[in-house]
Design a protein around this motif. Structure first.
Motif, PDB file in Angstrom:
ATOM      1  N   SER A  54      -2.793  -0.736   6.554  1.00 49.29           N
ATOM      2  CA  SER A  54      -3.166   0.065   5.382  1.00 49.29           C
ATOM      3  C   SER A  54      -2.151   1.176   5.125  1.00 49.29           C
ATOM      4  O   SER A  54      -1.765   1.434   3.976  1.00 49.29           O
ATOM      5  N   LEU A  55      -1.710   1.824   6.201  1.00 46.20           N
ATOM      6  CA  LEU A  55      -0.716   2.889   6.072  1.00 46.20           C
ATOM      7  C   LEU A  55       0.594   2.341   5.514  1.00 46.20           C
ATOM      8  O   LEU A  55       1.224   2.936   4.622  1.00 46.20           O
ATOM      9  N   LEU A  56       1.007   1.178   6.013  1.00 39.15           N
ATOM     10  CA  LEU A  56       2.234   0.542   5.532  1.00 39.15           C
ATOM     11  C   LEU A  56       2.112   0.123   4.068  1.00 39.15           C
ATOM     12  O   LEU A  56       3.061   0.258   3.287  1.00 39.15           O
ATOM     13  N   ILE A  57       0.949  -0.375   3.683  1.00 37.78           N
ATOM     14  CA  ILE A  57       0.742  -0.799   2.296  1.00 37.78           C
ATOM     15  C   ILE A  57       0.832   0.397   1.350  1.00 37.78           C
ATOM     16  O   ILE A  57       1.480   0.334   0.293  1.00 37.78           O
ATOM     17  N   ALA A  59       2.398   3.193   1.902  1.00 34.33           N
ATOM     18  CA  ALA A  59       3.788   3.680   1.893  1.00 34.33           C
ATOM     19  C   ALA A  59       4.678   2.763   1.060  1.00 34.33           C
ATOM     20  O   ALA A  59       5.507   3.233   0.254  1.00 34.33           O
ATOM     21  N   ALA A  60       4.521   1.442   1.226  1.00 37.07           N
ATOM     22  CA  ALA A  60       5.360   0.492   0.495  1.00 37.07           C
ATOM     23  C   ALA A  60       5.131   0.571  -1.009  1.00 37.07           C
ATOM     24  O   ALA A  60       6.061   0.344  -1.794  1.00 37.07           O
ATOM     25  N   ARG A  61       3.920   0.893  -1.402  1.00 36.04           N
ATOM     26  CA  ARG A  61       3.610   0.991  -2.831  1.00 36.04           C
ATOM     27  C   ARG A  61       3.832   2.391  -3.386  1.00 36.04           C
ATOM     28  O   ARG A  61       3.565   2.649  -4.556  1.00 36.04           O
ATOM     29  N   GLY A  62       4.319   3.288  -2.526  1.00 34.20           N
ATOM     30  CA  GLY A  62       4.576   4.651  -2.972  1.00 34.20           C
ATOM     31  C   GLY A  62       3.321   5.401  -3.351  1.00 34.20           C
ATOM     32  O   GLY A  62       3.330   6.236  -4.271  1.00 34.20           O
ATOM     33  N   ALA A 196      -7.774  -1.390  -4.495  1.00 35.17           N
ATOM     34  CA  ALA A 196      -6.780  -1.635  -3.435  1.00 35.17           C
ATOM     35  C   ALA A 196      -6.451  -0.350  -2.687  1.00 35.17           C
ATOM     36  O   ALA A 196      -6.350  -0.342  -1.454  1.00 35.17           O
ATOM     37  N   ASP A 197      -6.257   0.744  -3.427  1.00 34.06           N
ATOM     38  CA  ASP A 197      -5.975   2.029  -2.780  1.00 34.06           C
ATOM     39  C   ASP A 197      -7.133   2.436  -1.875  1.00 34.06           C
ATOM     40  O   ASP A 197      -6.926   2.908  -0.756  1.00 34.06           O
TER      41      ASP A 197
END
Length: 316
Positions: A54-57, A59-62, A196-197
């Protein structure tokens, strides 16, 4: 502005709810593929994976700065829902299985479609109008799960263990009932937060308790091959079951009433049984087939009542 017809919105929401339940059904199936690990090890691995993914998602989506800008009220609700409805719920399920056995816990947790429906009822559709569907769903779920109970095994846990196990299962039932209702109401009151967020934010909220618990319950002494299996299982549970399943459920929560959401949860039980029987290469006994049929009939009646109520509201 394009508007979605109510019937289309209901169908879309129901589709998302069923997809979530199909993924959540893996909750029971994936641990069967990891016989070398205890339930708490699997649980800790799952939520570490869910939180980190979740943290990576985000971050990847800004989205990290946007999430931080939601404010303390939204973030506080996120921490509470994630810690109680995701992490603590699963831990209490695991403890219940340890003290009284999986089938008994399955019976109690199987009541979720009824408790969520009852607690999520509204003035628009009083719970008494759903009495027949609820009774059929409850009868079906109990019929399915009670046939799995080995009463000799239950007795072997002793009175104290049985009481503690049942208490843990009831606590888990209460936690997820509250989560389903509170989560749906939050999403409908806060349309600025995407499904999603919100799923990713809930995952990050579980990362703290998972990280604190992991050192005490993770068993990493197994051979490398088994550890690779544990990592794969944790990724499936964390990414597919927890993150994607919650995305689908959040989208359903915005399109359906909580009472209808509750009834659709019966598909989680059906999915779990389907995966287990497919894995075992056997067919379900007639009693369980009858239980599933009762639950599906009850769900069909419930959907019909919701649609009828919606049409009367439109005409009125």
């Amino acid at each position: 502005m394009l508007t979605v017809p109510p019937g289309t919105a209901t169908l879309r929401g129901a589709t998302f709810a069923v997809l979530a339940c199909l993924l959540w059904g893996l909750d029971v199936f994936v641990p069967l593929l990891l016989p070398g690990f205890g339930a708490m090890t699997i649980a800790a691995s799952r939520f570490l994976a869910y939180g980190l993914v979740s943290l990576l998602i985000l971050a990847a989506r800004g989205r990290l700065s946007l999430v931080a800008g939601y404010g303390p009220r939204v973030l506080g609700q996120c921490l509470l829902l994630g810690a109680v409805g995701e992490f603590a719920y699963y831990v209490f399920v695991v403890l219940g299985v340890k003290f009284v056995g999986g089938p008994v816990v399955a019976v109690i947790i199987g009541i979720l479609p009824v408790t969520v429906t009852v607690c999520g009822g509204s003035e628009e559709l009083p719970v008494r109008r759903l009495a027949v569907p609820i009774t059929l769903i409850l009868s079906g779920v109990l019929l399915v799960n009670l046939t799995e109970i080995d009463w000799r095994e239950v007795g072997s846990h002793g009175p104290a263990g049985q009481l503690l196990g049942v208490g843990c299962a009831i606590a888990a039932l209460a936690m997820w009932t509250w989560f389903a209702v509170a989560n749906a109401r939050f999403l409908n009151r806060n349309p600025q937060v995407s499904a999603a967020d919100w799923s990713a934010m809930l995952g990050v909220a579980t990362l703290v308790p998972a990280a604190v618990t992991a050192p005490f319950v993770l068993d990493l002494s197994a051979p490398g091959g088994q550890l690779a299996g544990l990592a794969a299982g944790a990724l499936v549970l964390g990414l597919a079951v927890s993150w994607l399943g919650t995305v689908f459920w959040n989208r359903a929560s915005r399109g359906l009433s909580v009472s209808l959401l509750g009834q659709l949860m019966v598909f989680e039980t059906i999915a779990s049984l389907t995966y287990i029987f497919l894995h075992a290469g056997t067919a379900p006994p007639p009693v369980e087939v009858a239980g599933i049929a009762l639950a599906v009939i009850g769900l069909s009646l419930g959907i019909g009542i919701h649609q009828s109520t919606h049409k009367k509201k439109e005409v009125g």
